[in-house]
Design an enzyme around this catalytic site. Sequence first.
Site, PDB file in Angstrom:
ATOM      1  N   THR A  35       0.825  -1.215   0.000  1.00  0.00           N
ATOM      2  CA  THR A  35       0.000   0.000   0.000  1.00  0.00           C
ATOM      3  C   THR A  35       0.856   1.260   0.000  1.00  0.00           C
ATOM      4  O   THR A  35       0.383   2.310  -0.426  1.00  0.00           O
ATOM      5  CB  THR A  35      -0.912   0.054   1.251  1.00  0.00           C
ATOM      6  OG1 THR A  35      -0.073  -0.104   2.400  1.00  0.00           O
ATOM      7  CG2 THR A  35      -1.961  -1.037   1.225  1.00  0.00           C
ATOM      8  N   GLY A 122      17.438 -10.355   4.635  1.00  0.00           N
ATOM      9  CA  GLY A 122      16.734 -10.864   3.457  1.00  0.00           C
ATOM     10  C   GLY A 122      15.507 -11.689   3.801  1.00  0.00           C
ATOM     11  O   GLY A 122      15.031 -12.471   2.989  1.00  0.00           O
ATOM     12  N   SER A 126      13.208  -6.283   6.938  1.00  0.00           N
ATOM     13  CA  SER A 126      13.792  -4.969   6.737  1.00  0.00           C
ATOM     14  C   SER A 126      15.148  -4.756   7.402  1.00  0.00           C
ATOM     15  O   SER A 126      15.381  -3.737   8.057  1.00  0.00           O
ATOM     16  CB  SER A 126      12.800  -3.907   7.202  1.00  0.00           C
ATOM     17  OG  SER A 126      13.110  -2.714   6.579  1.00  0.00           O
ATOM     18  N   ASP A 177       9.498   0.944   5.439  1.00  0.00           N
ATOM     19  CA  ASP A 177      10.526   0.315   6.276  1.00  0.00           C
ATOM     20  C   ASP A 177      11.291   1.344   7.100  1.00  0.00           C
ATOM     21  O   ASP A 177      11.536   1.158   8.297  1.00  0.00           O
ATOM     22  CB  ASP A 177      11.521  -0.461   5.407  1.00  0.00           C
ATOM     23  CG  ASP A 177      10.841  -1.525   4.567  1.00  0.00           C
ATOM     24  OD1 ASP A 177       9.640  -1.783   4.799  1.00  0.00           O
ATOM     25  OD2 ASP A 177      11.505  -2.079   3.669  1.00  0.00           O
TER      26      ASP A 177
END
Length: 388
Positions: A35, A122, A126, A177
Amino acid sequence: MTATEAARTFRELFGQEPSGVWSAPGRVNLIGEHTDYNGGLALPIALPQRTYAAMRLRDDGLLRMSSAHAGDAVSEVSLSDVRPGHPTGWTAYVAGVAWALEQAGHRVPGADIVVVSDVPVGAGLSSSAALECSVMAAFDRLLHIGMLGQPAGRARAAHLCQLAENDIAGAPTGGMDQAASLRTTRSHALLLDSRSGAVRQVPFEPERHGLALLVVDTRAEHALVDGQYAERRATCEHAAEALGVATLREVPMDGLDEALDRLDDERARARVRHVVTEIERVVRCVAALEDDDFDTVGELFTESHASLRDDYEVSCVELDLVVDTALGCGALGARMTGAGFGGSAIALVRADEIETVSASVERAFADSGLKAPASFAVTAGGPAARDL
Ligand code: ADP
Ligand code: MG
């Protein structure tokens, strides 16, 4: 991994004391997926897992960087050489922060930096933003910029970290993030409005209700992830254009059917349906949290997963397996979190069932011949700050 460890490694590698150690958390998004780049709402919490940066300024225009995760070797980059595409690899995230600060008019003289982290790398949690924001916190203090001292400054710092990731590391991510890492407060989720940039702190303490938030890192590795992310973004941008709006945020829930009628591509319709209903679910989730109504929170998690799986098509076998297994064990709700195609899932479970759910998920993965996942319960941690 701790601040002390970062300081000790700094002394070993560079032969002097760091000026300080700063840390920033990884994040997990409770709801509101895909979003941010649609101007919508997201609701991340900061994780207890953090990345620690020990730093000392230099005056010769060099960045010398080392991370335990990257094998402790010291990488050297001249600040004047930093540009989109250089350096590559993990040092791009660090050099990118220095570059973004310079773009904003702050002169960076150089620095020695040691990074240690307990954020899984990964895993969709984050680690990249945790790295950028820990380095940003260090520069902010050592260069006497003072952004982290007030909320508006933290918003600016988050934006600069996003630039570092987008322009130097070359990852076209939205701003969720970095906002989560810099702008959350402990025991709260962060309601982030990506259209206005505004945030609101929403109490999130399932542990006070006998519940726990379980994170499952699937350790799945799927190719083509970056291309899929860019493709979803492009579809959303084209749909917004076709609908004559700046972003899909402008399509209200009660205007969704009408908007869908105006799109002639079935796939674009499904993507738009996800984005618009997901933004609505964030609004309902915030209301439920403010009412301590965790049953509804759980239901919204599960609805979000179905939408990401069926309409946005960013789930995968491993994520679906976590969600189905957790729900089968009586979780209040579960969903994939992060961009998808691997990474992590979350489940809202009763605190006394953490072990049962984790064990069931592990067994389900083994039965399907999948690599063992890693599960851990988390509480909402604090934002980027100085440690030492
Ligand atoms: P995520 O942010 O979900 O963990 P990303 O692909 O966005 O995944 O970022 C992972 C990348 O960030 C790694 O490949 C590495 O380049 C960098 N990174 C993150 N944490 C560290 C760390 N502690 N040390 C070195 N590099 C790191
Ligand atoms: Mg990342």
